[in-house]
Structure formats: C-alpha cells, structure tokens
Design a protein around this motif. Sequence first.
Motif, PDB file in Angstrom:
ATOM      1  N   ASP A 252       0.829  -1.203   0.000  1.00  0.00           N
ATOM      2  CA  ASP A 252       0.000   0.000   0.000  1.00  0.00           C
ATOM      3  C   ASP A 252       0.864   1.253   0.000  1.00  0.00           C
ATOM      4  N   LYS A 253       0.456   2.245  -0.762  1.00  0.00           N
ATOM      5  CA  LYS A 253       1.159   3.523  -0.778  1.00  0.00           C
ATOM      6  C   LYS A 253       0.709   4.374   0.409  1.00  0.00           C
ATOM      7  N   GLU A 254       1.610   5.199   0.892  1.00  0.00           N
ATOM      8  CA  GLU A 254       1.312   6.066   2.033  1.00  0.00           C
ATOM      9  C   GLU A 254       1.004   7.484   1.574  1.00  0.00           C
ATOM     10  N   ASN A 255       0.277   8.179   2.419  1.00  0.00           N
ATOM     11  CA  ASN A 255      -0.033   9.577   2.164  1.00  0.00           C
ATOM     12  C   ASN A 255       1.194  10.434   2.472  1.00  0.00           C
ATOM     13  N   ASN A 256       1.565  11.334   1.583  1.00  0.00           N
ATOM     14  CA  ASN A 256       2.716  12.201   1.850  1.00  0.00           C
ATOM     15  C   ASN A 256       2.341  13.675   1.756  1.00  0.00           C
ATOM     16  N   ILE A 257       1.083  13.993   2.027  1.00  0.00           N
ATOM     17  CA  ILE A 257       0.688  15.404   2.031  1.00  0.00           C
ATOM     18  C   ILE A 257       1.443  16.154   3.131  1.00  0.00           C
ATOM     19  N   LEU A 258       1.617  15.498   4.280  1.00  0.00           N
ATOM     20  CA  LEU A 258       2.445  16.038   5.354  1.00  0.00           C
ATOM     21  C   LEU A 258       3.678  15.151   5.508  1.00  0.00           C
ATOM     22  N   PRO A 259       4.758  15.647   6.117  1.00  0.00           N
ATOM     23  CA  PRO A 259       6.023  14.907   6.133  1.00  0.00           C
ATOM     24  C   PRO A 259       6.106  13.803   7.176  1.00  0.00           C
ATOM     25  N   TYR A 260       5.131  13.717   8.080  1.00  0.00           N
ATOM     26  CA  TYR A 260       5.255  12.883   9.262  1.00  0.00           C
ATOM     27  C   TYR A 260       4.967  11.407   8.954  1.00  0.00           C
ATOM     28  N   PHE A 261       6.001  10.573   8.991  1.00  0.00           N
ATOM     29  CA  PHE A 261       5.833   9.148   8.719  1.00  0.00           C
ATOM     30  C   PHE A 261       5.137   8.448   9.891  1.00  0.00           C
ATOM     31  N   VAL A 262       4.183   7.592   9.564  1.00  0.00           N
ATOM     32  CA  VAL A 262       3.423   6.839  10.563  1.00  0.00           C
ATOM     33  C   VAL A 262       4.291   5.722  11.144  1.00  0.00           C
ATOM     34  N   GLY A 263       4.227   5.534  12.460  1.00  0.00           N
ATOM     35  CA  GLY A 263       4.999   4.493  13.124  1.00  0.00           C
ATOM     36  C   GLY A 263       4.401   3.114  12.954  1.00  0.00           C
ATOM     37  N   TYR A 265       0.387   1.366  11.514  1.00  0.00           N
ATOM     38  CA  TYR A 265      -1.000   1.568  11.082  1.00  0.00           C
ATOM     39  C   TYR A 265      -1.980   0.691  11.853  1.00  0.00           C
ATOM     40  N   LEU A 266      -1.488  -0.099  12.792  1.00  0.00           N
ATOM     41  CA  LEU A 266      -2.343  -0.916  13.658  1.00  0.00           C
ATOM     42  C   LEU A 266      -3.257  -1.855  12.861  1.00  0.00           C
ATOM     43  N   GLY A 267      -2.721  -2.388  11.760  1.00  0.00           N
ATOM     44  CA  GLY A 267      -3.477  -3.350  10.976  1.00  0.00           C
ATOM     45  C   GLY A 267      -4.461  -2.749   9.996  1.00  0.00           C
ATOM     46  N   LYS A 268      -4.460  -1.425   9.813  1.00  0.00           N
ATOM     47  CA  LYS A 268      -5.401  -0.776   8.900  1.00  0.00           C
ATOM     48  C   LYS A 268      -4.982  -0.938   7.439  1.00  0.00           C
ATOM     49  N   LYS A 269      -3.664  -1.099   7.204  1.00  0.00           N
ATOM     50  CA  LYS A 269      -3.173  -1.272   5.843  1.00  0.00           C
ATOM     51  C   LYS A 269      -1.848  -2.012   5.897  1.00  0.00           C
ATOM     52  N   GLU A 270      -1.398  -2.530   4.759  1.00  0.00           N
ATOM     53  CA  GLU A 270      -0.112  -3.211   4.703  1.00  0.00           C
ATOM     54  C   GLU A 270       0.875  -2.334   3.946  1.00  0.00           C
ATOM     55  N   VAL A 271       1.943  -1.969   4.638  1.00  0.00           N
ATOM     56  CA  VAL A 271       2.990  -1.134   4.047  1.00  0.00           C
ATOM     57  C   VAL A 271       4.299  -1.898   4.101  1.00  0.00           C
ATOM     58  N   LEU A 272       4.936  -2.045   2.957  1.00  0.00           N
ATOM     59  CA  LEU A 272       6.235  -2.695   2.860  1.00  0.00           C
ATOM     60  C   LEU A 272       7.135  -1.786   2.045  1.00  0.00           C
ATOM     61  N   ASN A 273       8.046  -1.083   2.723  1.00  0.00           N
ATOM     62  CA  ASN A 273       8.887  -0.082   2.084  1.00  0.00           C
ATOM     63  C   ASN A 273      10.358  -0.342   2.338  1.00  0.00           C
ATOM     64  N   ILE A 274      11.170  -0.013   1.341  1.00  0.00           N
ATOM     65  CA  ILE A 274      12.624   0.049   1.496  1.00  0.00           C
ATOM     66  C   ILE A 274      13.049   1.459   1.117  1.00  0.00           C
ATOM     67  N   GLY A 275      13.873   2.089   1.970  1.00  0.00           N
ATOM     68  CA  GLY A 275      14.257   3.472   1.733  1.00  0.00           C
ATOM     69  C   GLY A 275      15.720   3.733   1.987  1.00  0.00           C
ATOM     70  N   ALA A 276      16.185   4.885   1.503  1.00  0.00           N
ATOM     71  CA  ALA A 276      17.567   5.325   1.722  1.00  0.00           C
ATOM     72  C   ALA A 276      17.605   6.844   1.648  1.00  0.00           C
ATOM     73  N   GLY A 277      18.534   7.440   2.412  1.00  0.00           N
ATOM     74  CA  GLY A 277      18.615   8.889   2.406  1.00  0.00           C
ATOM     75  C   GLY A 277      19.955   9.400   2.863  1.00  0.00           C
ATOM     76  N   PHE A 278      20.101  10.737   2.837  1.00  0.00           N
ATOM     77  CA  PHE A 278      21.385  11.359   3.158  1.00  0.00           C
ATOM     78  C   PHE A 278      21.175  12.760   3.710  1.00  0.00           C
ATOM     79  N   TYR A 279      22.206  13.286   4.347  1.00  0.00           N
ATOM     80  CA  TYR A 279      22.304  14.685   4.780  1.00  0.00           C
ATOM     81  C   TYR A 279      23.774  15.053   4.755  1.00  0.00           C
ATOM     82  N   THR A 280      24.101  16.235   4.224  1.00  0.00           N
ATOM     83  CA  THR A 280      25.496  16.650   4.191  1.00  0.00           C
ATOM     84  C   THR A 280      25.613  18.170   4.298  1.00  0.00           C
TER      85      THR A 280
END
Length: 463
Positions: A252-263, A265-280
């Motif tokens: 399932d895709k997540e809503n990204n209207i706001l930046p706050y990632f959900v910890g 979903y308590l069984g409301k949806k199935e999310v399977l994501n792989i991510g990567a990022g950086f800061y410099t």
Amino acid sequence: MKKGKHLTTALLAACLSTSALAQSPDNYGSGLKLDLNQDGTKFVRFIMWHQFWTTYTQNNPGTKDVNGDPQSSTMDIGIRRSRFLAYSQISPRFLILTHWGINNVSFINGGGAGTLGTGASATGQGGKRPQLYIHDAWSEYAVVKGKLHIGTGLHYWNGVSRLSSASTLNFMTMDAPIFNWYNIEATDQFARQFGIYAKGQVGRLDYRVSVNKPYVYGVSPTKANIKPDGIAVNAFTEKAAFSGYFDWAFKDKENNILPYFVGTYLGKKEVLNIGAGFYTQANATASARVSGADTLIDKHTQTCIGVDFFWDKPLNKAKGTALSIYSVYYNYNFGPNYLRNIGILNLHANTVAPTESFAGAGNLQPTIGTGSIWYTQVGYKFPNMKNGSSFMPYVTTTYKDFNRLAASSFQYDLGLNYFVSGHNAKITLQYTNRPIYKLNSSNGTIDRDGSKGEFVIQTHIFL
C-alpha cells in the motif's frame, strides 16, 4: 434563530466528521477539520496532543540531587510534548502549516527565562512557565499535483531515514531513539531547519529533497577555541546543507501530504517499504592538531547516510492482529571522534568526573557521533477486545559503534502499548536500557562500564 440552527448543525457535522477521521493512524486523516466550502476542497484542520512521562531512572555514577547529595535514582513527572498544529488548503495547489508547542518540561528544567521561584536560581531556568515556540512553519505549492510539490520555511521534510521524519503522534514504540534526528538541537530547531524542499510520489517512488540553511552552532574554528586533541566539535559556518530520502512502496502507498511518517498503522493497511537517504553540510565541524610548533585547524564535512526497511502488516483483519517491523542502519561522519551525550528529560546537570561517568550525570548516554548505528523495532498487536481497546508489546535493539569509544554497545527497550482508542488515546510502559562508559585514566581510553535502566509510563492523547 436560523443562523443559530445552521451554526449548531455545522458544528455537529464537524464533530461527527472528526470522529470518523480519528480512526485512521495517518496524521492527515486525524484532527478537527473545518470545511470552508461545500465540497471540502478548502479547509482548515487542527491537531492537538499531550504526552506526559512518569519516570524512574537509575542515575549514572556521580549524579547528585538539588542539594548536592549523591543520588542513585530519581522519580519524576514531566511533559514530553505538548503541541498544537494547524494547516489549511484554500486551494488544492496551495498548503500552509504552522506547528507550535513545548517539549521536555519537568520540575527542574524546561521553564521560561526569568522565571522566579524554587528551582529557578541554582538550576538555571527551572521548570515553570515554559515558552511556546514554533516547530514548523512552511507554505507549499503544487507544481504537478501529487508528483512535484515545492515548499519553503522552517520544515520537517528531512533526509536520511523514515524515522528522521517520524510522526510523534503514532510511534509504534513510546518514543524515537533520538539518534534518528542527527542534528537534534544543534544545527536544527527540534529536528527542523530553514530551507526549500521538493517532494512527491512518482509511481511507487516517494521522495523528498531539500536545500537548508542550518542554524549556527558551536564555536568559531580558531586555535583559541578548539583543543588540539583531534576531536571534532561543531563549528560556525554559513554553508548550506543538502538532504534527501527516497523509499519504494511494494504494498500500500502512504499519504505524503504532510512529512510525518506513521509508526504503525495498527493493521489498517499493509505497508512494505525500502528506503535510503542522506544529509550533508560542508565545514559543519572542526578539529585541531599539533604539527611541529604550530596548531592546525581541520574543517570537516558532516555526512549522514541511512538505509531502512519498514513492514507493517495486518495478520487477521477481523480480529485486528498486526505485525510491525522497522530496521535502519546509519553511518554518520561528523569528523574524527565526534560524540554527543544526550538524555531526554534529564534532571541532573552536575559535573561528573569522566572516570566515574564519561557521559555525565542523570540519564545521559553517548547518542550521536561519528560511527555506525543499527536500530530495529518489532511489535505485535493482539486482537481487539470487545470495547475496541488492544495491547501491543514491542522490543527494540540498538547497536552503536562510535569511533571515540573503545567498545561498541548493545542496548534494548521493552515496552507495552495499551491502545484505549488507537493512537488517539494510549498508555505505554517501557523499560529502557542504556550503556555506561568511563574514562580509563591509565591509558586514556573510554571503556564500557555496565548499564543502567529507566522505567517510563507515558500517557498520550491527541485530537
């Protein structure tokens, strides 16, 4: 009479709408929403929440109480977070958001400057009359709706990892491990920096990138300010910072209207994501070294990289059971031997000899530094009970390997969520284990010296 009747009807409709929306653990689907037109495309939404902590802490060696007497343990009640957030879309192409509140206020710290009374003289500000301040303030324009949005302001569209932009409303655990916010209260304001960001979703790819102007923090990188010990410290600089985070949604895709990632979903949806990022950021830190008869200053680029995995899966939707797994690997480089000791709601600031506790008094521990961190959390949600409440036990593990410390550390948290009404009302009990280090005076190494623990009960409500 007609005006009063219409107003009452509108308020009742808003309350009913809020009740339905509050079932979702997604921030965008929560809160009091006031529609400004009939089809709801123009609106203002409000969210408010409180998190209170009651803690029992085994203090670090050398800790003293307010009278200067040795204190092996401490009990406290304090405010972890008290926040208010409002945002509006007067057009589908524009969004404005403001988020303010207070954090980390106890009987002895977190209060406003100039506060008088017990605890306000010998211990700094004291805990009275904390000052509200802005957490987020940004506006956003949709260039290509859903695919490319550009915004500017004091923002939370962070790079590095999912947890670096975590929502504080719906953690699976009681709280974040803190090292996920790599600049926390140094060159940012509670994980926020001024900047310009772009975000969107292209197919299953969700992205956010930003160019920021970090806060000036540390010391001027001169011979007079930095010890020639080869240890990097935060240094004044006006260089820009660059960050980004990208994740791929397999389910399932997540809503990204706001930046706050959900910890979770308590069984409301199935999310399977792989991510990567950086800061410099260039010249973010500096160190000094002796070269012959001279002392040389070396400036260092801060580079933080993260790779993570998130799987939130309903097991039995009829019963409400679910599994939540998150794991992230961080590689941080702030320059040679850089290290920060941090303690949340730490009550003690007395000076401690590093041969007793290298981190300091209270619950301070080595938290952020040059090196690597591997963090994992796993939770299982039990079936819903007849009244709609449920339990979710969880465990977290953290492996830290900082360059400045002689030995790596392993620590863990054990917790239990009681969801009275999902994430809107919950009580969490957590035991936290942390490592203790001390300076070895014979050879100058910083060695592991056992562990201490902390019990926390958090009450959490948001509307």
